[in-house]
Design an enzyme around this catalytic site. Structure first.
Site, mmCIF file in Angstrom:
data_model
loop_
_atom_site.group_PDB
_atom_site.id
_atom_site.type_symbol
_atom_site.label_atom_id
_atom_site.label_comp_id
_atom_site.label_asym_id
_atom_site.label_seq_id
_atom_site.Cartn_x
_atom_site.Cartn_y
_atom_site.Cartn_z
ATOM 1 N N HIS A 67 0.864 -1.180 0.000
ATOM 2 C CA HIS A 67 0.000 0.000 0.000
ATOM 3 C C HIS A 67 0.905 1.236 0.000
ATOM 4 C CE1 HIS A 67 -3.785 -2.219 0.626
ATOM 5 N NE2 HIS A 67 -3.000 -3.087 1.251
ATOM 6 N N GLY A 72 -5.629 0.906 5.135
ATOM 7 C CA GLY A 72 -6.488 1.070 6.303
ATOM 8 C C GLY A 72 -7.759 1.835 6.005
ATOM 9 N N THR A 103 -9.332 -1.565 1.061
ATOM 10 C CA THR A 103 -10.709 -1.279 1.444
ATOM 11 C C THR A 103 -11.133 0.118 1.009
ATOM 12 O OG1 THR A 103 -10.368 -2.670 3.403
ATOM 13 C CG2 THR A 103 -12.319 -1.276 3.381
ATOM 14 N N TYR A 134 -10.561 -2.975 -3.625
ATOM 15 C CA TYR A 134 -11.413 -4.070 -3.167
ATOM 16 C C TYR A 134 -12.679 -4.241 -4.001
ATOM 17 C CZ TYR A 134 -9.429 -5.467 1.416
ATOM 18 O OH TYR A 134 -8.663 -5.997 2.419
ATOM 19 N N ASP A 287 2.319 -6.919 2.405
ATOM 20 C CA ASP A 287 1.174 -6.059 2.738
ATOM 21 C C ASP A 287 1.647 -4.792 3.449
ATOM 22 O OD1 ASP A 287 -1.476 -5.311 2.653
ATOM 23 O OD2 ASP A 287 -2.219 -6.968 3.871
#
Length: 390
Positions: A67, A72, A103, A134, A287
């Site tokens: 990311h 988050g 997300t 996502y 991740d």
């Protein structure tokens, strides 16, 4: 600004296969020459020399799930994770990253993601990204996944598309096939990977959608890359079976508590290599920058951690402690990722290849790290930092 040529002496080269003690001449971001005898070079060239004194030299890690703009957001705006800084990658031996959204693909966008990718490139890092996130329909620049991959050099696929997760769009088989078709055709048009990088949640459906896609369509299995496959032991077994059908599967180096229904990344790789599945069809990612959240029965965050690229080096060292030879462990961090994602010059050490190199000290730390032949870590100290790092 030009950088001086560099001579690495007395390197125990793992390319990733072990080829023994070598000397390497680095220039223009490439490995120009590699040989057993130290060359005699004229002083007028001003060549910098680093004597590795027999240290293990490996290809830089390609972290395939990062990311880069921060992740988050599942517990409110304050839970948005900041973007990792450059030295968080380099001190972990990471020389290339693949950025993505998770997300939060609303307040974070493909445009923002690309800006971070280009910033990392300006600082010497190899960096690419996936469009989307996502949810379906995916967030894009051009309005389509195919258009994004065709018209942006840095976008190489779509992801991380969530399945078997309460945070997903609850995609149908048709949704997944349509995305895979867009990515695959764009890959054919551009020579890029053109894959669908699939986030796997804890849901009971597991990899059912991918199995259905393979059973009912003509799309090649390599287009589907599920990640987080070690988050559940049963899910891992499903992923191994898919790898035997031609899917590339990705293990996540996240923390696993004793007794948890999950496999730590080192255990997962050992089990995969013992399973008879193709060893070239597995990778390990970190991740990094992502929120490693846990949820209660109502889907509310009850705890969180943050992924970091250092988990890759920790996993490699854990594998070596357990007796796995370095040349068997390295492909999952290097050439397997480069081959799937079609990143020429990455993931291997060889003449003509990119000079993305990591020398490990006796404790398994990244003692020297070169990005395109430029030292970012030297003698264990960070010598190049991001613009806003102290």
């Amino acid at each position: 600004m030009t950088t001086p040529m560099l001579l690495l002496c007395n390197a125990d080269v793992h390319a990733p296969e072990s080829i023994g003690l070598r000397h390497l001449l680095i220039g223009g971001g490439k490995v120009l020459w590699m040989g057993e005898a130290e060359p005699t070079l004229p002083d007028v060239l001003g060549i910098d020399v680093i004597d590795l004194q027999g240290a293990r030299l490996i290809p830089g890690f390609i972290d395939g799930h990062v990311h880069v703009s921060g992740g988050g957001g599942e517990a409110g705006y304050a839970s948005r994770v900041p973007a990792p800084l450059l030295s968080r990658y380099t001190t972990a031996g990471v020389t290339s990253v693949i950025g993505l959204l998770g997300t939060d693909d609303v307040s974070r966008s493909t445009a923002e993601l690309l800006s971070h990718v280009y910033a990392l490139r300006e600082q010497g890092m190899g960096a690419w990204a996936y469009c989307g996130g996502y949810h379906i329909p995916p967030t894009t620049l051009t309005g389509t996944v195919r258009g994004d991959i065709v018209f942006s050099d840095a976008l190489i696929g779509v992801g991380e598309v969530a399945i078997s997760d309460h945070r997903s769009s609850q995609p149908t088989l048709d949704d997944v096939l349509r995305l895979a078709s867009e990515a695959h055709v764009a890959g054919l048009m551009t020579g890029k990977a053109g894959i669908v990088h699939l986030h796997l949640g804890d849901g009971a459906r597991g990899l059912e959608l991918v199995r259905q896609a393979l059973d009912t369509s003509e799309i090649p299995a390599r287009v589907f890359q599920p990640t987080h496959i070690n988050r559940k032991k049963a899910l891992f077994e499903e992923a191994v079976a898919l790898a035997k059908r031609g899917c590339h599967v990705d293990i996540t180096a996240f923390p696993v508590e004793e007794g948890e229904d999950a496999w730590p990344a080192d255990e997962a790789l050992l089990r995969y290599l013992d399973s008879g599945a193709p060893p070239e069809w597995v990778s390990i990612s970190s991740d990094a920058g992502g929120c490693l959240a846990c949820f209660d029965e109502q889907g509310r965050v009850c705890g969180m951690d943050i992924g970091h690229s250092g988990a890759l080096l920790e996993t490699l060292n854990a594998l070596l402690v357990r007796g796995l030879p370095l040349e068997r462990a390295l492909p999952a961090f290097t050439c397997n990722v480069a081959d799937l994602l079609r990143l020429p010059g990455k993931g291997r050490i060889g003449v003509g290849g990119d000079a993305d190199l990591v020398a490990l000290d006796d404790a398994g730390r990244a003692h020297h790290v070169l990005l395109g032949g430029v030292a970012h870590v030297r003698d264990g100290a960070v010598v190049r930092r991001g613009m806003f790092e102290r």
